[in-house]
Design an enzyme around this catalytic site. Structure first.
Site, PDB file in Angstrom:
ATOM      1  N   THR A 178       0.749  -0.972  -0.012  1.00 57.83           N
ATOM      2  CA  THR A 178       0.211   0.064  -0.005  1.00 57.83           C
ATOM      3  C   THR A 178       0.762   1.259  -0.059  1.00 57.83           C
ATOM      4  O   THR A 178       2.040   1.072   0.539  1.00 57.83           O
ATOM      5  CB  THR A 178      -0.812   0.110   1.391  1.00 57.83           C
ATOM      6  OG1 THR A 178      -1.727  -1.153   1.305  1.00 57.83           O
ATOM      7  CG2 THR A 178      -1.451   1.299   1.523  1.00 57.83           C
ATOM      8  N   VAL A 207     -13.751  -3.658   1.434  1.00 50.91           N
ATOM      9  CA  VAL A 207     -13.002  -2.280   1.626  1.00 50.91           C
ATOM     10  C   VAL A 207     -12.221  -2.245   2.651  1.00 50.91           C
ATOM     11  O   VAL A 207     -12.749  -2.613   3.698  1.00 50.91           O
ATOM     12  CB  VAL A 207     -14.189  -1.220   1.299  1.00 50.91           C
ATOM     13  CG1 VAL A 207     -13.719   0.075   1.657  1.00 50.91           C
ATOM     14  CG2 VAL A 207     -14.944  -1.323   0.210  1.00 50.91           C
ATOM     15  N   GLY A 208     -11.266  -1.795   2.624  1.00 52.82           N
ATOM     16  CA  GLY A 208      -9.830  -1.742   3.809  1.00 52.82           C
ATOM     17  C   GLY A 208     -10.112  -0.116   4.346  1.00 52.82           C
ATOM     18  O   GLY A 208     -11.109   0.537   4.265  1.00 52.82           O
ATOM     19  N   GLY A 230      -1.226  -1.210   6.740  1.00 54.49           N
ATOM     20  CA  GLY A 230      -1.282  -2.336   7.668  1.00 54.49           C
ATOM     21  C   GLY A 230      -2.386  -2.967   7.728  1.00 54.49           C
ATOM     22  O   GLY A 230      -3.348  -2.899   6.612  1.00 54.49           O
ATOM     23  N   HIS A 231      -2.829  -3.748   8.638  1.00 56.96           N
ATOM     24  CA  HIS A 231      -4.054  -4.415   8.659  1.00 56.96           C
ATOM     25  C   HIS A 231      -5.310  -3.830   8.548  1.00 56.96           C
ATOM     26  O   HIS A 231      -5.804  -2.875   9.752  1.00 56.96           O
ATOM     27  CB  HIS A 231      -3.985  -5.443   9.798  1.00 56.96           C
ATOM     28  CG  HIS A 231      -5.185  -6.419   9.968  1.00 56.96           C
ATOM     29  ND1 HIS A 231      -5.988  -6.542  11.105  1.00 56.96           N
ATOM     30  CD2 HIS A 231      -5.562  -7.305   9.142  1.00 56.96           C
ATOM     31  CE1 HIS A 231      -6.982  -7.302  10.763  1.00 56.96           C
ATOM     32  NE2 HIS A 231      -6.610  -7.978   9.450  1.00 56.96           N
ATOM     33  N   GLY A 232      -6.153  -3.517   7.433  1.00 60.27           N
ATOM     34  CA  GLY A 232      -7.064  -2.738   7.675  1.00 60.27           C
ATOM     35  C   GLY A 232      -8.162  -2.680   8.511  1.00 60.27           C
ATOM     36  O   GLY A 232      -8.576  -1.874   8.883  1.00 60.27           O
TER      37      GLY A 232
HETATM   38  C1  LIG Z   1       0.278  -3.320   3.777  1.00 61.46           C
HETATM   39  O1  LIG Z   1      -1.124  -3.681   3.436  1.00 61.46           O
HETATM   40  C2  LIG Z   1      -2.147  -2.623   3.592  1.00 61.46           C
HETATM   41  O2  LIG Z   1      -1.730  -1.423   4.159  1.00 61.46           O
HETATM   42  C3  LIG Z   1      -3.432  -2.903   3.394  1.00 61.46           C
HETATM   43  C4  LIG Z   1      -4.305  -1.937   3.490  1.00 61.46           C
HETATM   44  N1  LIG Z   1      -4.291  -1.144   4.669  1.00 61.46           N
HETATM   45  C5  LIG Z   1      -5.703  -2.682   3.400  1.00 61.46           C
HETATM   46  O3  LIG Z   1      -6.133  -3.395   4.617  1.00 61.46           O
HETATM   47  O4  LIG Z   1      -6.452  -2.746   2.461  1.00 61.46           O
END
Ligand SMILES: COC(=O)C[C@H](N)C(=O)O
Length: 320
Positions: A178, A207-208, A230-232
Site C-alpha cells: 500500500t 473495502v479496507g 497495515g492490517h485494514g
Molecule cells: C500493507 O497492506 C496494507 O496497507 C493493506 C491496506 N491497509 C488494507 O487493509 O486494505
C-alpha cells in the site's frame, strides 16, 4: 517499541511517503522498492519546490507509486479471491478538511487522481464501485484494461496465498505495498493521500481502511497530516490516522503520537501496521510495528529513505 525514523523541528517544505507496512521484503526486491519510494518522494518535493500545493504533491508522489508495479496500488495491486483487482484510495486537503475517496474501483490506473476529482468536482466525499467508475468515465478518465494492472508477481502471490490459506495470521498483511504520502507546502497547508489494492485473497467487495477518512489518513492544517498502512480491519477499528493526530493535539511529539497510536492498535487488536505523519510545524516521523515499511522523506532538499531496521542504509541526496 515500534521502529521509526524522524526529522527535526523547523518550518519548511516536507514530503514523506510510504510503500506499505508488511512482512519481510525479499533481498532482490529491496533495491527496486527503495528506488521507487525515493523517486516518489523526490517527485512530491519537486512539485512543492515549483510552488505546487500539498494536495498536488501527495497526488504526484502517490501517482509515481501507483504506476510502479513493485507496489500494491494501481498497477501491481494484489488480487482478490476471484483473481481480480479492486482498489481503494483517498485524499484530503488540510486547509478546509475537504476529502475525496473511492473504493472497489477496477479499471482505473490512478485511483488517487479519481479520489481528488471526487473531492473537487462532486458534493460528496466517497464514491464506490460502479458509481465511481461511471464518474471516472464522465470525467474523461480512460478505462485501463485489468490485464494492465495485474502483474506476474501478483498472480503468484494469490496462488501462494491460496495454498497457504490459514497459515497467515490475519493481523499482518503479507508483502503488501500500500502506498501513501503526506506533505506540508510553503503556505503551511497539509495534505495526505493513500492508495491500495487492499489485501491478497480478499473477498469480492471488501473495502479496507485506505479510502476511509480518519483510518487510512487525515489532514488538518491545525494539527498535521497522516497516511497509514497495515492490517485494514484493525486500522479501521482504531481510526489510526485520527488517533495519531489526537495525540499530537494533546501535546505529544510526532514520534510519541505515532508510537502511542500504533501500540494501541497492537495491544487492543494485535493489529500491525505503520504510519507517516508530518505536523503543522514540519516535524515528521515514519513509524511501523510490522517487520518492514519502506519510507522516504524530503525536507530542506535532503532526501532520506529506508526499509527496515536491519537495513538502516539511508540515502541522502541534495535536492535544493
Ligand atoms: C500493507 O497492506 C496494507 O496497507 C493493506 C491496506 N491497509 C488494507 O487493509 O486494505
Amino acid at each position: 517499541m515500534a521502529a521509526s525514523a524522524r526529522g527535526s523541528t523547523d518550518v519548511s517544505l516536507v514530503v514523506v511517503v510510504h510503500g506499505g507496512g508488511a512482512s519481510n521484503i525479499s533481498a532482490d526486491r529491496k533495491e527496486r522498492v527503495r528506488e521507487g519510494i525515493a523517486r516518489a518522494a523526490t517527485e512530491g518535493y519537486k512539485i512543492l519546490k515549483a510552488g505546487g500545493s500539498a494536495v498536488d504533491a501527495v497526488e504526484g508522489a502517490v501517482t509515481v507509486l501507483e504506476n510502479d508495479p513493485e507496489f500494491n496500488a494501481g498497477c501491481g495491486s494484489v488480487l482478490n479471491v476471484k483473481g481480480d483487482v479492486e482498489m481503494d484510495a483517498s485524499i484530503m486537503d488540510g486547509r478546509d478538511l475537504s476529502a475525496g475517496a473511492v473504493s472497489a474501483v477496477r479499471c482505473i490506473a490512478n485511483p488517487t487522481k479519481l479520489a481528488r476529482l471526487v473531492m473537487e468536482k462532486t458534493p460528496h466525499c466517497f464514491l464506490t464501485g460502479h458509481g465511481a467508475e461511471k464518474f471516472a468515465a464522465d470525467m474523461g478518465i480512460p478505462e485501463t484494461p485489468v490485464e494492465k494492472l495485474i502483474t506476474e508477481r501478483s498472480k503468484k502471490h494469490l496462488e501462494k496465498e491460496k495454498l497457504e490459506k490459514g497459515a497467515q495470521k490475519a493481523d499482518c498483511p503479507k508483502n503488501s505495498g500500500t502506498v501513501g504520502a503526506v506533505a506540508l507546502d510553503c503556505k503551511g497547508n497539509l495534505a495526505y493521500a493513500t492508495s491500495t489494492g487492499g489485501i491478497v485473497n480478499k473477498m469480492v467487495g471488501r473495502v479496507g481502511d485506505s479510502p476511509c477518512i480518519g483510518a487510512g489518513g487525515y489532514a488538518d492544517n491545525n494539527v498535521g497530516a497522516v497516511s497509514t498502512t497495515g492490517h485494514g480491519e484493525s486500522i479501521l477499528k482504531v481510526n489510526l490516522a485520527r488517533l495519531a493526530l489526537f495525540h499530537v493535539e494533546q501535546g505529544k511529539t510526532v514520534d510519541e503520537a505515532a508510537e502511542l497510536a500504533l501500540n494501541y492498535m497492537k495491544s487492543k487488536l494485535k493489529g500491525l501496521g505503520g504510519l507517516i505523519l508530518v505536523s503543522k510545524t514540519g516535524d515528521w516521523v515514519a513509524k511501523w510495528t510490522s517487520a518492514t515499511m519502506p519510507w522516504a522523506a524530503v525536507k530542506n532538499g535532503k532526501l532520506q529513505a529506508g526499509i527496515d531496521l536491519c537495513d538502516t542504509k539511508t540515502m541522502t541526496m541534495d535536492l535544493c
